[in-house]
Each structure stands twice: as C-alpha cells, then as structure tokens.
Scaffold this motif. Sequence first.
Motif, PDB file in Angstrom:
ATOM      1  N   ALA A 136       0.822  -1.218   0.000  1.00 35.33           N
ATOM      2  CA  ALA A 136       0.000   0.000   0.000  1.00 35.33           C
ATOM      3  C   ALA A 136       0.854   1.265   0.000  1.00 35.33           C
ATOM      4  CB  ALA A 136      -0.938   0.001   1.201  1.00 35.33           C
TER       5      ALA A 136
ATOM      6  N   LEU B  68      -3.095   2.132   6.488  1.00 33.95           N
ATOM      7  CA  LEU B  68      -4.463   1.759   6.110  1.00 33.95           C
ATOM      8  C   LEU B  68      -5.294   1.405   7.328  1.00 33.95           C
ATOM      9  CD1 LEU B  68      -3.705  -0.748   3.201  1.00 33.95           C
ATOM     10  CD2 LEU B  68      -4.466   1.598   2.937  1.00 33.95           C
TER      11      LEU B  68
ATOM     12  N   GLU C 174     -10.097  -1.049   5.027  1.00 32.20           N
ATOM     13  CA  GLU C 174      -9.420  -0.934   3.731  1.00 32.20           C
ATOM     14  C   GLU C 174      -8.573  -2.178   3.457  1.00 32.20           C
ATOM     15  OE1 GLU C 174      -8.588   3.820   3.284  1.00 32.20           O
ATOM     16  OE2 GLU C 174      -7.472   2.754   4.844  1.00 32.20           O
TER      17      GLU C 174
ATOM     18  N   TYR D 169      -5.136   3.189  12.238  1.00 34.43           N
ATOM     19  CA  TYR D 169      -4.391   3.019  10.998  1.00 34.43           C
ATOM     20  C   TYR D 169      -3.174   2.141  11.272  1.00 34.43           C
ATOM     21  CZ  TYR D 169      -6.974   6.588   8.421  1.00 34.43           C
ATOM     22  OH  TYR D 169      -7.962   7.290   7.777  1.00 34.43           O
TER      23      TYR D 169
END
Length: 59
Positions: free
Chosen positions: A14, A18, A22, A54
């Motif tokens: 990524a 995230l 997600e 996150y």
Amino acid sequence: MSEVELVFKVLKEAGKPLKSKEIAELAGIDKKEVDKAIKILKKEGKIISPKRCYYAPAE
C-alpha cells in the motif's frame, strides 16, 4: 498464504497507513480476520499504528 501473511503483504504494498476495513477490501477477506491478523502482527512487532485505527509496516 495465511491471513496474517496476506494482511502484511497488503500493508507493505500500500505504501501508506491503512484502516482495517481498507485492508479487508484489498485482501478480499473478512474484517474480523484482518483484526485477528493485525493483533498477531502487532505482537510480533511487524506492524505499527502511526495514528489511531491506521496500520503500517514497521520500518
């Protein structure tokens, strides 16, 4: 590939932190499985949480 490996792979590819939702969408697995994998990866020190909810790979 186990869910833990898949979650870690998604996070590495990524290139940005995230949310678990997600990660679940990108990995194509259930969010509950992602949450379990995140718990394992955090305990192993492979991922960090740069801000609340996150996750990113530990550098």
